[in-house]
Enzyme design. Sequence first.
Site, short mmCIF file in Angstrom:
data_model
loop_
_atom_site.label_atom_id
_atom_site.label_comp_id
_atom_site.label_asym_id
_atom_site.label_seq_id
_atom_site.Cartn_x
_atom_site.Cartn_y
_atom_site.Cartn_z
CE LYS A 1 8.59 -3.08 4.35
NZ LYS A 1 8.34 -2.15 4.18
CG ASP B 1 -0.61 0.17 2.14
OD1 ASP B 1 0.68 0.08 2.14
OD2 ASP B 1 -1.22 -0.77 2.90
CE1 TYR C 1 5.12 -4.88 7.84
CE2 TYR C 1 7.17 -5.68 7.07
CZ TYR C 1 6.01 -4.86 7.24
OH TYR C 1 5.36 -3.50 6.24
#
Length: 477
Positions: free
Chosen positions: A201, A84, A210
Site C-alpha cells: 500500500k 481514514d 493508488y
Amino acid sequence: EAEAHDLVLSEQMRDHLETVFPTETAEGMDRRQGVLQELERMFHDWMSKLCLEANLPEEEIRKSTVKITTLGSYRLGVVHPGSDIDTLCIAPPVIRREDFFSTFASQLEQHEDVTECVPIPDAYTPIVKLKMRGVCIDLLFARLARAPEAELAEEVVKEDEVLKNMDEKSVRCLNGFRVADQILNLVPDQETFRRTLRFIKYWARRRGVYSNIVGFFGGITWSLLVARICQLYPYYAPNQLINRFFRLYHQWNWTRPVTLCDIVDPANVPGMTSFKVWNPKTNPADRQHVMPVITPAFPSMNSTHNVTETTKRILLDEFKRGFELVQNVEGNKAEWSDVYAPFPFFDEFKHFLMIEILATSEDVYNKFSGWVESKLRILVMQLEAVNGMRIHPNPLQYTLPKDGDANWPFGCGMFLGLIFTPEAGAQPDLQIDLRPAITAFMEVILSWADRDANVGQFRMRLKRLAAADLPDYVTDV
C-alpha cells in the site's frame, strides 16, 4: 519456506517502513475507538428516536437497535496515523436510506466535534464523508431486510442468507464488510498478510498508482492481490511475498481474473437469482474489464472496473520495475527505500493537462471536487482515443495557495502527463487536437446535480501546459 536470509530482509523491510509509514500509535487507536463509540451512540439515539416516531412497540425498538462496524484497512488491521476509517451503519428495515442521508447527516454536521461533513447519496456506493476529532470517516449505510438480534448483527451479516430482499445499494455497502471479513479468513497467516500489505500500500501511494476513482487500484484491490499471493506461498516471509507479488502480477494473463475462492453462481442459491455476479460469459460489460480482481463475498464483483488501457499499462510497468528492484535488494545492490521511491511525476513529462477545481466556499469545493474527481476516468478514456499521444494520470490533488485568486479561495489542481511518441502514433507534422475529448468531459461535469443550486460558486479550468509553465504550488512541493 523462509530461510534466515529472508527473515533478515523482512525485518529490514519492516524497520524501513516503520520510519516512513509508521503504524498508528496506541494513543491514536484509542482516539479512533472513541470516535467510533461516539458515532455508534449517535446512530443508536437517532434510530431510537425514529422508531419512537413510527410508534413501534418497545420490544421492536430494542430489536431494531443494530450497530456500527468497520471495514477496509481498519478492519484488516493496517492502520497508520493518516488513514481514514471505513465505517458501516447496519440499520433495521424500519430505517430508510433517505432518512440517513438527511436527518442523520444533519445531526453529524451539527456535532461540535465534526469539522467536515459531505453526504454523497447519489454515488454508486452512497457515502457520508466526515472528519470527527481529526479522524477522517467514510460512512456507509446498509438497510437489512430483516432485523436480527442486535448483539448478533455482525455474525448475521456474514451469512449470504442476509442479502435476500435487500436493496442493491445496501448489498454493495454491506459487502465491503463481508469482503474484509472473508479476506482475513482466507489468508493462511494474518500477521504476514498485514506486513506484506502495509508495504504494498505504501509503495502504491508513492508510485502514484493508488486510486480506484482515477482508474488505478483502490485499497480493496491491493488487499485482494496480496491475499492471493499469501494463499499461493503460505510459508513465505514478507520479503519473498513482495518479490512474488511483483513477478506474478507483471506476468499474469489478465484475460483471467484474480480470485481468492470460487465464484458462487446465484442460480445455485435459492432466492438469490436476482443478484448480478461477475461473469464475462453472460455479461457483456464484464468482458470489457481489463484487469479483473474479484471480491470473494457473494455476490462476487470486480473491484477494478475503473481500470483503463492507460492505467493498466502504467500498473504493469510499475510491477516490472518493482520486481527488478526487489531482486536488487535481495542481491544487496539496492535498499528497500529504492523500491518505494516516489514517482517523479513532474520531472517525467514535458507536457501536462492541468485541471483546476475552484469554489467560493469549502462546502461547495468539497462537493464539486468530489464530483470532478469521480469523472476524471472519463477524461482519461476520451484522451486514450487521441492518436499520437499517451497519457499518465496523477491521482493527487494539489491544494491551491490561499493567497491566490481572492474570488476563488478554495481550490486544487489535478494533472495528467502527456507523452507524444512515435510508438503512440506521433509524427512531426501531426496535429493533435484535445478539444473533442475535453468538450465531452466538460459536458459530463456540467451535468452535476448540484449545478443549479450553486451557480457562480464553482469553476473548472482546463489548460495544456509545458513543464516550464507548471504552477508554483506543484513545483515547490
